[in-house]
Design an enzyme around this catalytic site. Structure first.
Site, short mmCIF file in Angstrom:
data_model
loop_
_atom_site.label_atom_id
_atom_site.label_comp_id
_atom_site.label_asym_id
_atom_site.label_seq_id
_atom_site.Cartn_x
_atom_site.Cartn_y
_atom_site.Cartn_z
N SER A 50 -7.71 -2.27 6.90
CA SER A 50 -7.42 -3.52 7.60
C SER A 50 -8.30 -3.53 8.85
O SER A 50 -8.89 -2.51 9.20
CB SER A 50 -5.95 -3.59 7.98
OG SER A 50 -5.66 -2.58 8.94
N ASP A 85 -9.76 -5.27 4.09
CA ASP A 85 -8.53 -5.97 3.73
C ASP A 85 -8.19 -6.99 4.82
O ASP A 85 -8.16 -6.65 6.01
CB ASP A 85 -7.40 -4.92 3.60
CG ASP A 85 -6.11 -5.48 3.05
OD1 ASP A 85 -6.16 -6.47 2.29
OD2 ASP A 85 -5.04 -4.90 3.37
N GLU A 136 -8.39 -15.63 -0.10
CA GLU A 136 -6.97 -15.93 -0.27
C GLU A 136 -6.70 -17.42 -0.12
O GLU A 136 -7.26 -18.08 0.74
CB GLU A 136 -6.15 -15.14 0.76
CG GLU A 136 -4.65 -15.40 0.70
CD GLU A 136 -3.85 -14.45 1.60
OE1 GLU A 136 -4.24 -13.27 1.72
OE2 GLU A 136 -2.85 -14.90 2.18
N GLY A 179 4.86 -5.83 3.39
CA GLY A 179 5.91 -5.01 3.99
C GLY A 179 7.04 -4.77 3.00
O GLY A 179 6.85 -4.87 1.79
N GLY A 210 2.03 -4.95 -2.74
CA GLY A 210 2.46 -4.25 -3.95
C GLY A 210 3.57 -3.23 -3.71
O GLY A 210 4.23 -2.82 -4.66
N SER A 211 3.77 -2.86 -2.44
CA SER A 211 4.80 -1.85 -2.13
C SER A 211 6.19 -2.43 -2.33
O SER A 211 6.55 -3.40 -1.67
CB SER A 211 4.67 -1.37 -0.68
OG SER A 211 3.45 -0.68 -0.50
N ASN A 232 0.13 -0.35 0.55
CA ASN A 232 -0.04 0.14 1.92
C ASN A 232 1.28 0.69 2.45
O ASN A 232 1.39 1.88 2.74
CB ASN A 232 -0.57 -1.00 2.81
CG ASN A 232 -0.91 -0.54 4.21
OD1 ASN A 232 -0.97 0.66 4.49
ND2 ASN A 232 -1.11 -1.47 5.12
ZN ZN Z 1 -2.37 -8.33 2.00
#
Ligand code: ZN
Length: 288
Positions: A50, A85, A136, A179, A210-211, A232
């Protein structure tokens, strides 16, 4: 092996119906853990910074040098892309210059026309150097580096316009959140994912946050066109838990247990194990 752009192996993932992990790094050891896991699983991988993590590590040039040098010293044979990112326009251009092989220009908080215009410019400059581009549409909920999104389903017409700029992979909201996921989270919006995939063709889609998404939902999303899954928070959580366990057991007070090479070892083993498990989940074992 030198750094590779993400486009080629993500295209192969899209065609092959599997996913590739985009794992965020925060320091030297974190980077070693991700590379060790990818090599052990013979999987392609994206190592991501990031803007905040890169600043913490000493800048993009430092991140680039660390990843490039570790690939050499660890004899890494699998394809590795170094990816920015959630970059803003200026940082995306800086990373292209520094040698990153993949960049995300995140203009999702800008007016849509400006997001498109800047995306076109980033694509032109990136592709001239063989660098892949992720953009995005809409905003993805949760907080990342101070950018807070309200969480939404990406507008399909906007997705089509963004893909037409020539980007290599598309991040679009399908109910995912950055998050930790709240207890009352509704899950991924598969109808919306299907509608997007139908309209944008075979471009790889990116699942942010994805977490914490259950295995069955991740695998269903992959089967429907998601090819890059960002991880992440989970790595941060397992690192912290393993370090806490070591200290709470009093091991830092035994002998030379305070040595950072010992103190931080359980945390980094935990990250390696998590990354290996996620590679298994995503189906990219032996795809490198
Ligand atoms: Zn992201």
């Amino acid at each position: 092996m030198p750094l590779v752009s993400g486009a080629e192996f993500l295209k192969a993932a899209r065609e092959g119906g599997y996913g590739v992990g985009g794992f965020n790094t925060n320091n030297l050891e974190w980077t070693k853990s991700i590379l060790a896991a990818a090599e052990a699983k013979k999987a392609p991988v994206l190592i991501q910074t990031s803007m905040g993590a890169a600043k913490y590590m000493g800048g993009y040039q430092v991140c680039y040098d660390i990843v490039k040098d570790l690939i050499d010293s660890m004899n890494i044979t699998v394809p590795v892309a170094l990816h920015l990112d959630h970059g803003d326009y200026e940082d995306a251009l800086e990373c292209i210059e520094v040698g990153y092989s993949s960049v995300m220009f995140d203009g999702s908080h800008l007016p849509f026309e400006e997001n498109i215009e800047k995306a076109k410019d980033v694509v032109a400059k990136a592709h001239a150097k063989g660098v892949s581009v992720e953009c995005e549409v809409g905003s993805i909920g949760g907080e990342e580096d101070g950018i807070i999104g309200s969480g939404e389903l990406a507008d399909i017409e906007e997705c089509k316009q963004m893909v037409a700029t020539g980007i290599d992979y598309l991040a679009c909201g399908i109910g995912n959140i950055h998050g930790s996921y709240p207890e009352n989270w509704a899950g991924l919006a598969f109808d919306h994912l299907q509608a997007i995939a139908k309209e944008v063709g075979d471009i790889p889609l990116v699942l942010h946050g994805g977490s914490g998404i259950p295995l069955d939902q991740i695998q269903k999303a992959i089967s429907m066109g998601v090819s890059k899954i960002n991880v992440n928070t989970e790595a941060q959580e397992v690192f912290a838990a393993a370090t806490r366990k070591y200290i709470e057991a009093g091991k830092d007070l035994e002998g030379k247990g305070f040595d950072p090479r010992k103190l931080l070892a359980p945390g980094f083993t935990a990250i390696t194990e998590l990354v290996e498990q996620r590679i298994e989940w995503f189906g990219s074992t032996n795809k490198g």
